[in-house]
Design a protein around this motif. Structure first.
Motif, mmCIF file in Angstrom:
data_model
loop_
_atom_site.group_PDB
_atom_site.id
_atom_site.type_symbol
_atom_site.label_atom_id
_atom_site.label_comp_id
_atom_site.label_asym_id
_atom_site.label_seq_id
_atom_site.Cartn_x
_atom_site.Cartn_y
_atom_site.Cartn_z
ATOM 1 N N ALA A 109 13.034 -31.364 41.598
ATOM 2 C CA ALA A 109 12.592 -30.290 42.488
ATOM 3 C C ALA A 109 13.147 -30.493 43.900
ATOM 4 N N LEU A 110 13.137 -31.732 44.385
ATOM 5 C CA LEU A 110 13.693 -32.014 45.706
ATOM 6 C C LEU A 110 15.198 -31.783 45.742
ATOM 7 N N MET A 111 15.870 -32.171 44.681
ATOM 8 C CA MET A 111 17.310 -31.933 44.606
ATOM 9 C C MET A 111 17.599 -30.435 44.650
ATOM 10 N N ASP A 112 16.781 -29.659 43.961
ATOM 11 C CA ASP A 112 16.940 -28.212 43.941
ATOM 12 C C ASP A 112 16.816 -27.636 45.354
ATOM 13 N N LEU A 113 15.798 -28.072 46.095
ATOM 14 C CA LEU A 113 15.592 -27.563 47.450
ATOM 15 C C LEU A 113 16.680 -28.035 48.408
ATOM 16 N N LEU A 114 17.145 -29.261 48.231
ATOM 17 C CA LEU A 114 18.206 -29.767 49.106
ATOM 18 C C LEU A 114 19.499 -28.978 48.916
ATOM 19 N N TYR A 115 19.820 -28.670 47.672
ATOM 20 C CA TYR A 115 20.993 -27.827 47.425
ATOM 21 C C TYR A 115 20.796 -26.437 48.053
ATOM 22 N N PHE A 116 19.568 -25.950 47.976
ATOM 23 C CA PHE A 116 19.264 -24.651 48.585
ATOM 24 C C PHE A 116 19.467 -24.695 50.097
ATOM 25 N N VAL A 117 19.015 -25.777 50.732
ATOM 26 C CA VAL A 117 19.190 -25.920 52.181
ATOM 27 C C VAL A 117 20.675 -25.924 52.544
ATOM 28 N N VAL A 118 21.457 -26.684 51.794
ATOM 29 C CA VAL A 118 22.895 -26.734 52.067
ATOM 30 C C VAL A 118 23.524 -25.361 51.850
ATOM 31 N N ASP A 119 23.041 -24.629 50.838
ATOM 32 C CA ASP A 119 23.535 -23.263 50.607
ATOM 33 C C ASP A 119 23.219 -22.359 51.794
ATOM 34 N N VAL A 120 22.015 -22.476 52.330
ATOM 35 C CA VAL A 120 21.607 -21.671 53.487
ATOM 36 C C VAL A 120 22.520 -21.965 54.679
ATOM 37 N N LEU A 121 22.742 -23.243 54.928
ATOM 38 C CA LEU A 121 23.617 -23.624 56.038
ATOM 39 C C LEU A 121 25.037 -23.100 55.827
ATOM 40 N N GLN A 122 25.482 -23.190 54.573
ATOM 41 C CA GLN A 122 26.830 -22.700 54.236
ATOM 42 C C GLN A 122 26.937 -21.200 54.504
ATOM 43 N N PHE A 123 25.902 -20.474 54.114
ATOM 44 C CA PHE A 123 25.895 -19.020 54.290
ATOM 45 C C PHE A 123 25.958 -18.638 55.764
ATOM 46 N N HIS A 124 25.362 -19.480 56.620
ATOM 47 C CA HIS A 124 25.332 -19.193 58.057
ATOM 48 C C HIS A 124 26.483 -19.875 58.813
ATOM 49 N N GLY A 125 27.483 -20.328 58.094
ATOM 50 C CA GLY A 125 28.681 -20.818 58.739
ATOM 51 C C GLY A 125 28.777 -22.305 58.947
#
Length: 414
Positions: A109-125
């Motif tokens: 579950a933590l790995m899932d959220l961490l990937y999500f955080v990195v995706d969010v950062l990626q989306f915002h440049g």
């Protein structure tokens, strides 16, 4: 059953179905929700501790993300703009619970959220190459930060009561037993329909828990109206007959329309008729709704809710009588309608079921440990159903998962 081995085959089939429902719920939580199951969390959220967790989490990001890591001896023409995470993302982490608690397994579950955080950062440049990130180390550090949060929250938190979640389910979602997902086991969860708006009348007793209260001195019970459930009638007849006050009693016969209307409205004048009763419909498929294509589904639960009932308990599919009887008895006791132990040893199942006396003793022990009953302060109906769902039935999923509550938390007033 007259054929040899038929009873054993019946039990084996039920046990297989029970296990299949469990596997379905586990799989859906893992694949549909994953790390986002924290949205259902009822953990106490504290802004000061959340700020501390945020600080620790940002240190982890600074340490492991190439976009934020400071490289010595290298100058850049323009510093990378750092994206601020929405606090609700941090609350998803908090909602997972203490990652270092016994029997806790939150790595995926933590790995899932961490990937999500990195995706969010990626989306915002804020670009990062995934193969350059040590996600395993980030999981370890995030687990430590979560542990620190929940340890501090427990120390400074008073006894938290009344936490409650209401699911607003549309026509495509109401058929699924959301309340029995692993992350919602034992949690106070009720449902409502998109078009319904249950009232919460005032009138709480000063010393009682805040919420809607109903008196245990008035009501109506309809026991075995079709006359085909002799064991259910034997299990509940004497206890229900002992209820104090002005209770309507209809046993082993079908109620008349006038009797049913009076039971639901409290005998009010027809011009002011409104369903004032909390309804416990402990029968097969009493909470199921009929699909009608593009239109909204219909069924008894919808009728009760639209008529103004504060809460309705029912089942999403067909259930067996002895198992649902044990469930009903446990709900009555946890809710405070009857003393604990009233139904111990009653409604015993044939075959491989647990000894009801042992189950009742365990319920009493757990109730005291959890503080469900303290100084006459009983659980809400939703809390009582949640507790019975985890403890009362032989089939935790095939029977107990079928039971749900529509409406708001309701308490018994003596």
């Amino acid at each position: 059953m007259s054929q040899k081995g038929a009873t054993s085959e019946w039990w084996a089939e039920r046990e297989e179905l029970d296990e299949r429902i469990k596997q379905l719920l586990d799989t859906i939580e893992l694949t549909w929700l994953g790390g986002f199951k924290g949205i259902f969390s009822q953990y106490h959220k504290r802004s000061d501790l959340l700020a501390r967790f945020q600080k620790a989490f940002l240190v982890t990001l600074e340490k492991h993300l190439p976009s934020r890591r400071q490289v010595r001896g290298r100058k850049t023409k323009k510093p990378t703009t750092k994206v601020n995470l929405d606090p609700r993302i941090l609350e998803l982490f908090i909602g997972l619970g203490d990652a270092m608690a016994p029997e806790s397994d939150l790595d995926d579950a933590l790995m899932d959220l961490l990937y999500f955080v990195v995706d969010v950062l990626q989306f915002h440049g804020e670009a990062n190459a995934y193969d350059e990130i040590d996600f395993d180390s980030m999981v370890v550090e995030t687990s430590s930060a979560l542990h620190a949060y929940h340890c501090a929250a427990k120390e400074g938190m008073k006894d938290q009561k009344g936490a409650h979640t209401i699911l607003i389910l549309d026509k495509s979602l109401h058929v699924f037993p959301w309340e029995s997902l692993p992350c919602l086991q034992g949690v106070a969860v009720s449902r409502t329909l998109p078009e319904s708006d249950p009232e919460e009348p005032s009138g709480s007793a000063p010393t009682a828990r805040t919420g809607h209260h109903v008196s245990m001195h008035s009501g109506t019970y309809m026991l075995n109206p079709s006359g085909d459930l002799a064991n259910t009638q034997a299990t509940f007849s004497r206890a229900l007959a002992s209820l104090p006050g002005a209770w309507g009693r209809i046993e082993a016969r079908t109620p008349t329309e006038a009797e049913f209307r009076a039971a639901l409205t409290g005998g009010r004048p027809r011009a002011l008729e409104r369903c004032r009763a909390v309804a416990l419909l402990m029968g097969c498929s009493s909470a199921s709704l009929t699909h009608v294509g593009q239109f909204e589904p219909y069924g008894p639960i919808r009728d009760y809710m639209l008529a103004g009932s504060p809460a309705v308990v029912g089942t999403l599919w067909d259930v067996t009588d002895r198992d649902i009887d044990r469930f009903a008895g446990a709900v009555f006791e946890e809710w405070g309608l009857f003393p604990h132990g009233t139904f111990a040893g009653k409604g015993a199942a044939k075959g491989k079921g647990k000894a009801p006396a042992v189950a009742a003793a365990q319920r009493r022990k757990n109730a005291v440990a959890a503080g469900a009953v303290r100084d006459g302060n009983h659980a809400s109906l939703v809390e009582a159903v949640a507790k019975a769902r985890t403890e009362a039935c032989k089939f935790k999923y095939l029977t107990a998962a079928a039971v749900c509550v529509y409406g708001i938390p309701v308490y018994i007033s003596k």
